[in-house]
Design a protein around this motif. Sequence first.
Motif, PDB file in Angstrom:
ATOM      1  N   GLN A 145       0.837  -1.189   0.000  1.00  0.00           N
ATOM      2  CA  GLN A 145       0.000   0.000   0.000  1.00  0.00           C
ATOM      3  C   GLN A 145       0.875   1.244   0.000  1.00  0.00           C
ATOM      4  N   VAL A 146       0.931   1.917  -1.125  1.00  0.00           N
ATOM      5  CA  VAL A 146       1.813   3.063  -1.313  1.00  0.00           C
ATOM      6  C   VAL A 146       1.007   4.358  -1.273  1.00  0.00           C
ATOM      7  N   VAL A 147       1.693   5.491  -1.475  1.00  0.00           N
ATOM      8  CA  VAL A 147       1.069   6.794  -1.257  1.00  0.00           C
ATOM      9  C   VAL A 147       0.896   7.548  -2.578  1.00  0.00           C
ATOM     10  N   LEU A 221       3.817   9.863  -6.676  1.00  0.00           N
ATOM     11  CA  LEU A 221       3.725   8.513  -6.123  1.00  0.00           C
ATOM     12  C   LEU A 221       4.920   8.260  -5.215  1.00  0.00           C
ATOM     13  N   LEU A 222       4.639   7.979  -3.925  1.00  0.00           N
ATOM     14  CA  LEU A 222       5.684   7.651  -2.957  1.00  0.00           C
ATOM     15  C   LEU A 222       5.601   6.152  -2.664  1.00  0.00           C
ATOM     16  N   PRO A 223       6.514   5.340  -3.216  1.00  0.00           N
ATOM     17  CA  PRO A 223       6.368   3.877  -3.147  1.00  0.00           C
ATOM     18  C   PRO A 223       6.925   3.263  -1.871  1.00  0.00           C
ATOM     19  N   ILE A 224       6.579   3.848  -0.735  1.00  0.00           N
ATOM     20  CA  ILE A 224       6.953   3.274   0.556  1.00  0.00           C
ATOM     21  C   ILE A 224       5.709   2.586   1.125  1.00  0.00           C
ATOM     22  N   PRO A 225       5.821   1.345   1.593  1.00  0.00           N
ATOM     23  CA  PRO A 225       4.622   0.582   1.969  1.00  0.00           C
ATOM     24  C   PRO A 225       4.036   1.018   3.313  1.00  0.00           C
ATOM     25  N   LEU A 226       3.506   2.244   3.344  1.00  0.00           N
ATOM     26  CA  LEU A 226       2.954   2.782   4.582  1.00  0.00           C
ATOM     27  C   LEU A 226       1.701   2.031   5.017  1.00  0.00           C
ATOM     28  N   GLY A 227       1.046   1.354   4.106  1.00  0.00           N
ATOM     29  CA  GLY A 227      -0.174   0.623   4.454  1.00  0.00           C
ATOM     30  C   GLY A 227       0.005  -0.871   4.509  1.00  0.00           C
ATOM     31  N   ASP A 275       3.284  -2.243 -11.599  1.00  0.00           N
ATOM     32  CA  ASP A 275       2.301  -1.197 -11.333  1.00  0.00           C
ATOM     33  C   ASP A 275       2.951   0.173 -11.225  1.00  0.00           C
ATOM     34  N   ILE A 276       4.131   0.226 -10.619  1.00  0.00           N
ATOM     35  CA  ILE A 276       4.851   1.505 -10.548  1.00  0.00           C
ATOM     36  C   ILE A 276       5.217   1.976 -11.952  1.00  0.00           C
ATOM     37  N   ALA A 277       5.632   1.024 -12.804  1.00  0.00           N
ATOM     38  CA  ALA A 277       5.931   1.379 -14.191  1.00  0.00           C
ATOM     39  C   ALA A 277       4.690   1.908 -14.900  1.00  0.00           C
ATOM     40  N   CYS A 278       3.542   1.284 -14.639  1.00  0.00           N
ATOM     41  CA  CYS A 278       2.298   1.716 -15.279  1.00  0.00           C
ATOM     42  C   CYS A 278       1.886   3.110 -14.818  1.00  0.00           C
ATOM     43  N   MET A 293       2.757   9.905 -13.621  1.00  0.00           N
ATOM     44  CA  MET A 293       2.950  10.385 -12.260  1.00  0.00           C
ATOM     45  C   MET A 293       4.438  10.543 -11.953  1.00  0.00           C
ATOM     46  N   THR A 294       4.747  11.483 -11.076  1.00  0.00           N
ATOM     47  CA  THR A 294       6.128  11.692 -10.645  1.00  0.00           C
ATOM     48  C   THR A 294       6.484  10.666  -9.580  1.00  0.00           C
ATOM     49  N   LEU A 295       7.543   9.894  -9.825  1.00  0.00           N
ATOM     50  CA  LEU A 295       7.993   8.891  -8.871  1.00  0.00           C
ATOM     51  C   LEU A 295       8.905   9.558  -7.847  1.00  0.00           C
ATOM     52  N   VAL A 296       8.520   9.508  -6.581  1.00  0.00           N
ATOM     53  CA  VAL A 296       9.302  10.103  -5.501  1.00  0.00           C
ATOM     54  C   VAL A 296      10.219   9.027  -4.927  1.00  0.00           C
TER      55      VAL A 296
END
Length: 345
Positions: A145-147, A221-227, A275-278, A293-296
């Motif tokens: 679950q990312v942000v 998009l912040l791909p840290i699994p905060l959820g 999914d991040i690539a998409c 989206m901008t990847l952070v």
Amino acid sequence: MKCTLTALAITTAMVTPALAEDLSVVGSWSGLPLHKQYEAPFWTETLPEASGGNINVALTTHDQMNLGVGDVYRLLGDGVYDVGMTVADYAVADAPELEGLDVPLLALTADEARAMVDAARPMVEDIYNARFNSHVLAIAPYPPQVVFCNADIAGLDDLAGLKVRASGRMTAKFLEALGAEGVNVSFSEVPGALQKGVVDCAVTGAGSGYSAGWWEVSTHLLPIPLGGWDSVVTAINLDKWNSLDADTQTLIADEVKAKFEEPAWQTAQDALVNDIACLTGNGECPSGDARGMTLVEVSEADFEKARDVLVNEVLPDWAERAGTDWATRWNDSVGAAVGVSIATN
């Protein structure tokens, strides 16, 4: 004559097919990959075929039924339907101890998440048995679950002061500890909330956000699994389960594990990368058109800060709500698997 009739009765019993079992099944979100790729094919095709036609399934989903997500397991326990599945975090109002299944940031890969779930499973089975009169058949993951943010952010610190839709109660506590405001918004209402500024950011799986079009109303998009991994629990009403003969129970358990649970886990890690690539266009998108989206980039400092908040604030808060007995049990199972221990009095 008596012997002949007895022999005839035995022969007839041997050739008569087993009585058919009808199962009413309520799946998770109908529009998301877990349901479309795994749940629906398993319940409507794989299991009936494996049973030789002796198991008949009527499948719908909780969103198609307009059920409140917090009602899915309550109604399952009441016997309104036979099998139900949804995100475990939706049930924590009834079972706060269940939050220990899907803790943010303890698992950064699918293998780590699977180890965490396997360690938690005996605890989860007891919770569902006692709280929801049900028997756990499977625990499958959504991707991490990312942000998603409709705001210009460069890292974790920038979430402070923002309104963020959490994916579960523990995630909400985590966000509040970071200085963000946790906002309760249902999954289906998030795009409108992001567009109107009701929330600045929202947490969900990368694939879920792609499928639901969150990229249309968010920029970063912040791909840290905060959820965490938003574990989806599949359970069967305990009375229904106990009414099944041993062979049918074994068939269902074996088929669920091999044909539903295992494949869902096998694709979980690759799904995050894809999914991040998409969502960002950074790489090849196998699911359709890539978005912009901008990847952070997540820094090591972000991970260290997040882990510190989790261990020193979020987990002790959960232990207080769930109770010392559950915290001790968590330490001995999940905590031992991930190398984290909650201090208990």
